[in-house]
Design a protein around this motif. Structure first.
Motif, PDB file in Angstrom:
ATOM      1  N   GLY A 354      55.582  89.268 111.414  1.00 31.92           N
ATOM      2  CA  GLY A 354      54.270  88.932 110.854  1.00 31.92           C
ATOM      3  C   GLY A 354      54.218  87.506 110.329  1.00 31.92           C
ATOM      4  O   GLY A 354      53.225  86.791 110.530  1.00 31.92           O
ATOM      5  N   ASP A 355      55.297  87.082 109.646  1.00 28.32           N
ATOM      6  CA  ASP A 355      55.343  85.703 109.167  1.00 28.32           C
ATOM      7  C   ASP A 355      55.299  84.711 110.323  1.00 28.32           C
ATOM      8  O   ASP A 355      54.609  83.682 110.270  1.00 28.32           O
ATOM      9  CB  ASP A 355      56.595  85.469 108.319  1.00 28.32           C
ATOM     10  CG  ASP A 355      56.564  86.300 107.040  1.00 28.32           C
ATOM     11  OD1 ASP A 355      55.453  86.679 106.613  1.00 28.32           O
ATOM     12  OD2 ASP A 355      57.657  86.592 106.493  1.00 28.32           O
ATOM     13  N   THR A 358      51.888  84.638 111.691  1.00 27.86           N
ATOM     14  CA  THR A 358      50.988  83.876 110.792  1.00 27.86           C
ATOM     15  C   THR A 358      51.177  82.389 111.006  1.00 27.86           C
ATOM     16  O   THR A 358      50.198  81.616 111.084  1.00 27.86           O
ATOM     17  CB  THR A 358      51.283  84.242 109.339  1.00 27.86           C
ATOM     18  OG1 THR A 358      51.136  85.655 109.159  1.00 27.86           O
ATOM     19  CG2 THR A 358      50.329  83.528 108.383  1.00 27.86           C
ATOM     20  N   MET A 361      49.662  81.476 114.254  1.00 31.74           N
ATOM     21  CA  MET A 361      48.199  81.443 114.166  1.00 31.74           C
ATOM     22  C   MET A 361      47.732  80.163 113.492  1.00 31.74           C
ATOM     23  O   MET A 361      46.739  79.534 113.909  1.00 31.74           O
ATOM     24  CB  MET A 361      47.704  82.660 113.384  1.00 31.74           C
ATOM     25  CG  MET A 361      47.798  83.970 114.152  1.00 31.74           C
ATOM     26  SD  MET A 361      46.683  84.012 115.571  1.00 31.74           S
ATOM     27  CE  MET A 361      45.112  83.998 114.754  1.00 31.74           C
ATOM     28  N   LYS A 362      48.405  79.753 112.435  1.00 29.98           N
ATOM     29  CA  LYS A 362      48.031  78.497 111.769  1.00 29.98           C
ATOM     30  C   LYS A 362      48.185  77.326 112.723  1.00 29.98           C
ATOM     31  O   LYS A 362      47.309  76.452 112.807  1.00 29.98           O
ATOM     32  CB  LYS A 362      48.898  78.285 110.518  1.00 29.98           C
ATOM     33  CG  LYS A 362      48.585  79.247 109.390  1.00 29.98           C
ATOM     34  CD  LYS A 362      49.467  78.953 108.173  1.00 29.98           C
ATOM     35  CE  LYS A 362      49.147  79.906 107.041  1.00 29.98           C
ATOM     36  NZ  LYS A 362      49.997  79.662 105.861  1.00 29.98           N
TER      37      LYS A 362
END
Length: 633
Positions: A354-355, A358, A361-362
């Motif tokens: 998940g990290d 994330t 995605m950023k």
């Protein structure tokens, strides 16, 4: 002095001193009455200074000395320039007391001062005393129970202390309408529907705090409305009712806009919506509960659905094992530990995934933003190049027939120039009257603005004058009522004419005394002038006689004896004159000594000495008692 003492006693009664009707002179003042009169005057002159002074003497002699010293220091701080000490109050001296009271009465507030519109009476003195006592109690710091002195126990008792807890109150909301109908409706509402204020509270101790909070709220709302109306309402040139309705309409419109903006989905508001409705959106989200969040979470990508499906399958396979009846408890615990470790490892791996997602995605969002910016810039460059290409294309199409095209272009330019000149002349014809009208209207508008601003300033000044006049009228009305009550309480048997006649008699006596003093001074000057003339005449006569007799004394023996007798006579006359002058000096000294004796008799020196001896014995007795207590302790 009798009139002076009567004036002093009248002034002391006005400031609250309890002077009996039998006392008509300062000579009859006792030490207790002197202390009370001085403290009352100081409390009126300077309430902060007089609030800590006692109005009576304590029983102990040492405490009396301390009170006398504090009173003397307070009188010096007020501005008394004479000699003063504890003896002035404990061992009273009539001239000193009279001069001290005259100084204090002269320093009392008169007309023209800030407190001139509030006459000094018993009610005013009582209010000032209450205010001074409250100020003194507020100045005392709060102390714990075991550290309190006897003075602080009454004002800081735990039974009198409550926490400031305010509760909302409902009062009668009717403020408009016909008077009779309004009064009837208000009475019916208060009798049938509205409960009393004491019944609206859950705790009786919060009554005062709730009333204060309600009053403060209403007062602040009224002040805010006055400030808003004076600053913005008057400029709007509307009535208060129209101004309130317009403000309410604007507020409703703004709330509707905020609600419409808050209804936009979170995905749209995140990219295209403004940040002004964030708080309202959060508020609506709390009202809706989790329905909005569930609705937002239902949308997702193929990757998220796949990930969720695999996670649910794995969790189902892990959380639903096939139990075996032949396994022991230790095997079951070991298997659970293994499953827990596997789940923790899987959870950590999912957290790391998940990290990582994330961060990806950023990075993708940043890359997407950059690509969008580059795309916009490239589109702008392409549009500019297309415009340039069109211009060049048209130019290239005109090159084969350049001469004709140039002639046509010149004809077009000249025609356009003539058309522009014609349009400019027509514009000037239309522009001139419009500009004149514009300038005239602008001047009229500026004049109207100046007139309106002047009228606004006059209206504000009139509002201020009306408010000031209202306050002055209210103060004068209160003063009138107080003066009427005092007039009713005054004795009716004494008329004003008697006081006026007495004042006129005092003035006439003062004039007669001034005339007699002036006459005595003129007689004294005339006598001194006659004495100087006779002395000069005597000296001149003796000088001439001496010269004549001295000339004849050289020739005749009998004249010589007469010259000796003349010198002896002159010396005797001089001694006689000197003796008369010394006699007058002695008589004046005798009169001064008699006046001093009368003054000392008025000072009560013997009685004061006896009182000092008695006080000295009391102090010795108190010291011996204290020493005995110290020895016993």
């Amino acid at each position: 002095m009798e009139e002076v003492d009567k004036i002093l006693i009248h002034a002391l009664k006005q400031v609250g001193t309890e002077v009996s009707e039998e006392i008509d002179s300062v000579r009859q003042f006792s030490s207790e009455l002197i202390v009370q009169a001085v403290v009352r005057c100081i409390q009126v002159i300077d309430p902060g200074l007089g609030s800590s002074l006692p109005t009576s003497l304590p029983p102990g002699m040492s405490a009396r000395f301390r009170v006398g010293m504090s009173l003397a220091q307070a009188c010096q701080e007020i501005g008394y320039k004479g000699e003063i000490g504890y003896q002035t109050f404990l061992y009273s001296n009539e001239p000193e007391i009279r001069s001290l009271l005259m100084c204090l009465v002269e320093k009392l507030p008169r007309e023209g001062a800030e407190t001139s519109d509030q006459p000094t009476g018993k009610s005013v003195v009582l209010q000032r005393g209450i205010a001074a006592a409250i100020k003194a109690q507020l100045a005392v710091p709060w102390l714990p129970t075991h550290c309190r002195l006897p003075l602080n126990i009454e004002t800081q008792s735990p039974e009198a202390l409550h926490s400031f807890h305010a509760q909302p109150l409902r009062l009668s909301p009717f403020t408009k309408g016909p008077e009779k109908k309004q009064l009837k409706v208000k009475k019916n509402y208060q009798r049938d529907i509205l409960p009393p204020v004491t019944a609206q509270l859950s705790f009786h101790t919060s009554l005062m705090a709730s009333l204060l909070e309600k009053h403060t709220d209403e007062l602040s709302a009224a002040q805010e409305w006055d400030n808003e109306w004076n600053s913005q309402g008057l400029l709007s040139r509307l009535t208060p009712k129209e101004y309130r309705s317009r403000k309410l309409t604007r507020l409703r419109k703004r709330v509707k806009e905020q609600l419409r903006a808050a209804e936009v989905p979170a995905s749209e508001s995140a990219f295209g919506g403004s940040r002004s409705n964030t708080d309202l959106f959060e508020l609506l989200q709390t009202f809706k509960g989790s329905a909005l969040s569930d609705l937002i979470l239902t949308k997702g990508t193929h990757f998220t659905h796949t990930k969720k499906f695999t996670f649910e399958q794995e969790s189902a396979s892990v959380t639903n094992p096939i139990p075996s009846g032949h396994q022991s408890e230790s095997d079951i615990q070991d298997r659970q530990q293994m499953e827990l470790a596997a789940l923790q490892h899987q959870f950590q791996q999912l957290c790391s995934d998940g990290d990582q997602l994330t961060a990806d995605m950023k990075h993708i969002s940043v890359t997407n933003t950059q690509m969008l910016n580059e795309l916009k810039q490239s589109e702008l460059g392409i549009s500019e190049k297309e415009n340039k290409m069109q211009v060049k294309k048209k130019t290239i199409g005109l090159l084969p027939d350049a001469d004709d095209n140039l002639l046509k272009l010149q004809v077009l330019v000249e025609a356009s120039t003539k058309r522009l000149v014609n349009l400019a002349s027509q514009w000037e014809k239309h522009r001139a009257p419009h500009m004149d009208e514009y300038r005239t209207l602008k001047e009229i508008c500026s004049n109207h603005d100046l007139e309106s601003s002047r009228m606004m300033s006059e209206i504000r000044s009139l509002h201020d004058k009306i408010r000031i006049s209202t306050e002055e009228a209210r103060k004068k009305e209160e003063m009138y009522k107080q003066l009427v009550t005092e007039l009713e309480n005054l004795p009716q048997d004494v008329s004003r004419s008697a006081y006026t006649q007495r004042i006129l008699e005092i003035v006439s006596n003062i004039k007669k005394q001034k005339e007699e003093i002036t006459k005595i001074l003129s007689d004294t000057k005339e006598l001194q002038k006659e004495i100087n003339n006779l002395t000069g005449k005597l000296d001149r006569t003796f000088a001439v006689t001496d010269e004549l007799v001295f000339k004849d004394a050289k020739k005749d023996e009998s004249v010589r004896k007469s010259y000796k007798y003349l010198a002896a006579l002159h010396e005797s006359c001089n001694q006689l004159i000197q003796t008369i002058e010394e006699t007058g000096t002695i008589l004046r000294e005798i009169r001064d000594l008699e006046e001093q004796i009368e003054t000392e008799n008025g000072n009560k020196t013997v009685s004061n000495l006896e009182r000092i001896l008695d006080d000295y014995k009391c102090i010795r007795h108190e010291n011996s008692a204290l020493a005995a207590k110290v020895r016993e302790g």
